[in-house]
Design a protein around this motif. Structure first.
Motif, PDB file in Angstrom:
ATOM      1  N   GLU A   1       0.831  -1.210   0.000  1.00 47.69           N
ATOM      2  CA  GLU A   1       0.000   0.000   0.000  1.00 47.69           C
ATOM      3  C   GLU A   1       0.862   1.255   0.000  1.00 47.69           C
ATOM      4  OE1 GLU A   1      -3.209   0.843  -0.254  1.00 47.69           O
ATOM      5  OE2 GLU A   1      -3.604  -1.253  -0.778  1.00 47.69           O
ATOM      6  N   VAL A   2       1.952   1.240   0.747  1.00 53.62           N
ATOM      7  CA  VAL A   2       2.836   2.403   0.790  1.00 53.62           C
ATOM      8  C   VAL A   2       3.553   2.574  -0.545  1.00 53.62           C
ATOM      9  CG1 VAL A   2       4.817   3.449   1.964  1.00 53.62           C
ATOM     10  CG2 VAL A   2       3.111   2.199   3.284  1.00 53.62           C
ATOM     11  N   VAL A   3       3.975   1.462  -1.147  1.00 51.43           N
ATOM     12  CA  VAL A   3       4.583   1.536  -2.482  1.00 51.43           C
ATOM     13  C   VAL A   3       3.585   2.158  -3.463  1.00 51.43           C
ATOM     14  CG1 VAL A   3       5.499   0.213  -4.430  1.00 51.43           C
ATOM     15  CG2 VAL A   3       6.169  -0.400  -2.100  1.00 51.43           C
ATOM     16  N   LYS A   4       2.342   1.678  -3.403  1.00 50.31           N
ATOM     17  CA  LYS A   4       1.304   2.207  -4.291  1.00 50.31           C
ATOM     18  C   LYS A   4       1.122   3.709  -4.075  1.00 50.31           C
ATOM     19  CE  LYS A   4      -3.629   1.733  -5.341  1.00 50.31           C
ATOM     20  NZ  LYS A   4      -4.881   0.988  -5.025  1.00 50.31           N
ATOM     21  N   GLU A   5       1.097   4.123  -2.827  1.00 51.33           N
ATOM     22  CA  GLU A   5       0.936   5.544  -2.521  1.00 51.33           C
ATOM     23  C   GLU A   5       2.071   6.370  -3.110  1.00 51.33           C
ATOM     24  OE1 GLU A   5       0.710   8.479   1.395  1.00 51.33           O
ATOM     25  OE2 GLU A   5       0.669   6.290   1.638  1.00 51.33           O
TER      26      GLU A   5
ATOM     27  N   ASN B   1      10.358 -10.333   6.391  1.00 47.65           N
ATOM     28  CA  ASN B   1       9.234 -11.137   5.907  1.00 47.65           C
ATOM     29  C   ASN B   1       8.562 -10.540   4.670  1.00 47.65           C
ATOM     30  OD1 ASN B   1       8.292  -8.945   7.512  1.00 47.65           O
ATOM     31  ND2 ASN B   1       6.262  -9.866   7.544  1.00 47.65           N
ATOM     32  N   ILE B   2       9.126  -9.471   4.137  1.00 47.33           N
ATOM     33  CA  ILE B   2       8.502  -8.753   3.023  1.00 47.33           C
ATOM     34  C   ILE B   2       9.165  -9.125   1.700  1.00 47.33           C
ATOM     35  CG2 ILE B   2       8.015  -6.471   2.058  1.00 47.33           C
ATOM     36  CD1 ILE B   2       6.416  -7.161   4.576  1.00 47.33           C
ATOM     37  N   ILE B   3       8.351  -9.352   0.676  1.00 49.91           N
ATOM     38  CA  ILE B   3       8.865  -9.571  -0.679  1.00 49.91           C
ATOM     39  C   ILE B   3       9.049  -8.191  -1.308  1.00 49.91           C
ATOM     40  CG2 ILE B   3       8.502 -10.727  -2.884  1.00 49.91           C
ATOM     41  CD1 ILE B   3       6.412 -12.481  -1.477  1.00 49.91           C
ATOM     42  N   LYS B   4      10.306  -7.807  -1.498  1.00 50.51           N
ATOM     43  CA  LYS B   4      10.580  -6.448  -1.968  1.00 50.51           C
ATOM     44  C   LYS B   4      10.714  -6.359  -3.482  1.00 50.51           C
ATOM     45  CE  LYS B   4      13.234  -5.626   2.268  1.00 50.51           C
ATOM     46  NZ  LYS B   4      13.405  -7.049   2.630  1.00 50.51           N
ATOM     47  N   ASN B   5      10.827  -7.501  -4.143  1.00 50.25           N
ATOM     48  CA  ASN B   5      11.056  -7.469  -5.595  1.00 50.25           C
ATOM     49  C   ASN B   5       9.822  -7.863  -6.403  1.00 50.25           C
ATOM     50  OD1 ASN B   5      11.203 -10.123  -4.727  1.00 50.25           O
ATOM     51  ND2 ASN B   5      12.735 -10.720  -6.249  1.00 50.25           N
ATOM     52  N   LEU B   6       8.632  -7.630  -5.865  1.00 53.33           N
ATOM     53  CA  LEU B   6       7.413  -7.851  -6.649  1.00 53.33           C
ATOM     54  C   LEU B   6       7.369  -6.888  -7.822  1.00 53.33           C
ATOM     55  CD1 LEU B   6       4.685  -8.263  -3.862  1.00 53.33           C
ATOM     56  CD2 LEU B   6       5.444 -10.031  -5.451  1.00 53.33           C
ATOM     57  N   THR B   7       6.922  -7.394  -8.968  1.00 51.81           N
ATOM     58  CA  THR B   7       6.739  -6.513 -10.124  1.00 51.81           C
ATOM     59  C   THR B   7       5.529  -5.617  -9.867  1.00 51.81           C
ATOM     60  OG1 THR B   7       7.577  -8.274 -11.541  1.00 51.81           O
ATOM     61  CG2 THR B   7       6.460  -6.442 -12.633  1.00 51.81           C
ATOM     62  N   ILE B   8       5.706  -4.302 -10.063  1.00 56.89           N
ATOM     63  CA  ILE B   8       4.643  -3.333  -9.787  1.00 56.89           C
ATOM     64  C   ILE B   8       4.095  -2.753 -11.097  1.00 56.89           C
ATOM     65  CG2 ILE B   8       4.066  -1.171  -8.603  1.00 56.89           C
ATOM     66  CD1 ILE B   8       4.758  -3.462  -6.712  1.00 56.89           C
ATOM     67  N   ASN B   9       2.782  -2.673 -11.191  1.00 56.76           N
ATOM     68  CA  ASN B   9       2.133  -2.011 -12.327  1.00 56.76           C
ATOM     69  C   ASN B   9       2.363  -0.503 -12.197  1.00 56.76           C
ATOM     70  OD1 ASN B   9       0.275  -0.736 -14.084  1.00 56.76           O
ATOM     71  ND2 ASN B   9      -1.081  -2.526 -14.006  1.00 56.76           N
TER      72      ASN B   9
ATOM     73  N   VAL C   1       8.757   3.108 -10.183  1.00 58.39           N
ATOM     74  CA  VAL C   1       8.594   1.926  -9.321  1.00 58.39           C
ATOM     75  C   VAL C   1       9.793   1.712  -8.408  1.00 58.39           C
ATOM     76  CG1 VAL C   1       8.405  -0.586  -9.323  1.00 58.39           C
ATOM     77  CG2 VAL C   1       6.986   0.765 -10.874  1.00 58.39           C
ATOM     78  N   GLN C   2      11.001   1.810  -8.948  1.00 57.22           N
ATOM     79  CA  GLN C   2      12.187   1.563  -8.134  1.00 57.22           C
ATOM     80  C   GLN C   2      12.340   2.608  -7.041  1.00 57.22           C
ATOM     81  OE1 GLN C   2      14.005  -1.309  -8.389  1.00 57.22           O
ATOM     82  NE2 GLN C   2      14.770  -0.568  -6.429  1.00 57.22           N
ATOM     83  N   GLU C   3      12.071   3.883  -7.395  1.00 57.11           N
ATOM     84  CA  GLU C   3      12.138   4.941  -6.389  1.00 57.11           C
ATOM     85  C   GLU C   3      11.112   4.701  -5.281  1.00 57.11           C
ATOM     86  OE1 GLU C   3      13.575   8.785  -9.099  1.00 57.11           O
ATOM     87  OE2 GLU C   3      11.438   8.401  -8.752  1.00 57.11           O
ATOM     88  N   ALA C   4       9.903   4.287  -5.674  1.00 57.48           N
ATOM     89  CA  ALA C   4       8.847   4.034  -4.692  1.00 57.48           C
ATOM     90  C   ALA C   4       9.235   2.915  -3.735  1.00 57.48           C
ATOM     91  CB  ALA C   4       7.551   3.679  -5.423  1.00 57.48           C
ATOM     92  N   LYS C   5       9.834   1.846  -4.263  1.00 57.43           N
ATOM     93  CA  LYS C   5      10.264   0.730  -3.412  1.00 57.43           C
ATOM     94  C   LYS C   5      11.364   1.174  -2.446  1.00 57.43           C
ATOM     95  CE  LYS C   5       9.274  -3.172  -6.532  1.00 57.43           C
ATOM     96  NZ  LYS C   5       9.873  -4.256  -7.307  1.00 57.43           N
TER      97      LYS C   5
END
Length: 466
Positions: free
Chosen positions: A12-16, A45-53, A25-29
């Motif tokens: 949700e924070v990445v999306k925001e 416990n977080i998957i940080k390399n999910l592909t983001i639309n 996307v990379q900056e957001a992550k």
């Protein structure tokens, strides 16, 4: 105690950051990771390399599964968008195990299996691309997480087998069953209990080498004992059941597949794995197995893989004393010696070869004599000399030497003349945990060796008188 957050909160924070602050996307992550780490939150416990639309800021995996759920619920398996969605799901699941675990939690396994079920019902009007993509995605989801395999999955695969949809689909189903059986004893038992051999036996007659190889591989997976969660497995019972059904048939395939080394290796490996009882040794011999092995060794003497698998079969066959007494006749001892000399520089082959020699000569003076006459004494010593840094080569070599000379003391001078004493003593210094085996070989060779008394009993300080 470190604070943690859920994957949903992170996403949700990445999306925001993507939508509200127009970051890429990379900056957001990167910004999201910095924010949470600054707050002392553990992101292990977080998957940080999910592909983001990039347009919506949502993970592509989540969006794809939601769209597939909509299609599945509506039964619209003729949708032109379906193959692309399935391919995207397969691609995302292929990235890592955490990706696959997340996909399963989001319901991907049930969704894709339902799509396959619908496609089977409408296969007359469904493009085969849909089934191909669906089965591929299904395989990627279950890879290394067999716990999600269930009865519905099993009966769906059996249904696909029964419809004879072609080799491509058969291969994917075989691969799915392999993924389900690895490290999972209960799945293996369930698969065997439904009579899966009824589906697999006809596949042994296939002309497709890939299907035959995958079928042999699955048969071996069904007799694994690799699930540490289960105290007692049924690996031996499964091996007996499978061997009773297909062992002779597999043996008779050897001369037919003699030219294809890949298929031949799979057949040999499977025969060795299934020969778990003395009556099966007799069945293989009566089906011409020993002759076929001799032919394999002659024709493919330059193939390390085929040579290694033939030695494994020989090691399995000598589990029957009657077979052991006949196995090295007709020149096989000389062939074995020649093959070992060709490949003895390969450590893995050397291990298998020396182990085979130790098994073939165990309590068999006749076999020991045949191998000795073929020059095996020098071969064993030279193989050990080539691999001073391999503990298993040294141990297996010691076993072979001990079994060769224990009933044939006249062989000792020949072994000693090739310098075996120095090799064994050097190995004793290098590998103290296998000293017992090395000392036993030295003892039977008649060498000077100090033997430790391992247990002397309990000595009471108080003398008890009658």
């Amino acid at each position: 105690m470190a604070k943690i957050i859920s994957q949903e909160t992170f996403d949700e924070v990445v999306k925001e950051n993507v939508v509200e602050f127009s970051m890429n996307v990379q900056e957001a992550k990167d910004e999201t990771v910095k924010q949470f780490e600054a707050q002392g939150i553990n992101l292990a416990n977080i998957i940080k390399n999910l592909t983001i639309n990039e347009e919506t800021g949502n993970p592509v995996l989540n969006e794809t599964i939601e769209q597939l759920k909509t299609i599945s619920a509506g039964g619209d398996v003729c949708s032109s968008n379906l193959p692309k969605l399935l391919d995207t799901l397969a691609f995302e699941c292929k990235v890592s195990v955490p990706h696959r675990v997340m996909a399963a939690k989001l319901g991907a396994n049930e969704t894709v299996s339902h799509i396959i079920h619908l496609a089977l019902e409408k296969r007359e009007v469904i493009d085969s691309t849909v089934m191909q993509s669906a089965l591929t995605a299904w395989n990627e989801i279950i890879n290394k997480q067999p716990d999600i395999f269930n009865d519905k999955s099993l009966f769906l695969i059996i249904d696909i087998f029964s419809k004879n949809l072609g080799d491509a689909f058969t291969l994917l189903c075989l691969q799915h069953l392999k993924n389900a059986t690895l490290l999972h004893e209960i799945n293996r038992q369930n698969i065997m209990n439904v009579g899966i051999l009824t589906c697999l036996k006809p596949l042994l007659k296939t002309e497709n080498p890939e299907v035959l190889k995958e079928t042999c591989s699955l048969l071996r997976y069904l007799i694994l004992d690799d699930d540490v969660r289960i105290e007692f497995s049924k690996a031996h019972e499964h091996a007996k059941t499978i061997a009773a059904e297909v062992l002779v048939e597999l043996t008779k395939l050897l001369p037919i597949k003699m030219k294809d080394t890949n298929v031949l290796s799979e057949l040999l490996l499977t025969i060795a794995a299934l020969t778990v009882r003395h009556e099966f040794c007799v069945q293989v011999e009566e089906a011409g197995g020993v002759k076929f092995i001799r032919d394999c060794m002659k024709e493919h003497s330059n193939s390390i893989r085929v040579s290694k698998e033939t030695l494994k079969v020989l090691r399995a066959l000598v589990g029957n004393d009657a077979v052991k007494n006949n196995i090295l006749k007709d020149g096989l001892a000389k062939i074995i010696d020649e093959i070992i000399n060709i490949h003895k520089a390969n450590e893995l082959f050397a291990r298998a070869a020396l182990h085979c020699l130790s098994t073939v000569t165990l309590r068999s003076k006749e076999n020991s004599q045949l191998l000795f006459e073929a020059g095996a004494a020098e071969t064993i010593v030279e193989t050990m000399r080539l691999h001073p840094t391999s503990k298993l080569v040294q141990r297996n070599g010691a076993w072979a030497i001990r079994n060769m000379v224990s009933r044939s003391r006249e062989q000792c001078p020949t072994f000693l003349s090739h310098g075996v004493e120095d090799i064994l003593k050097q190995a004793m210094d290098t590998y103290p945990d296998v000293q017992y085996d090395l000392k036993a070989a030295l003892r039977d060779l008649g060498c000077d060796v100090k033997l430790n008394e391992e247990w002397t009993g309990i000595k009471n300080k108080i003398h008890i008188e009658n």
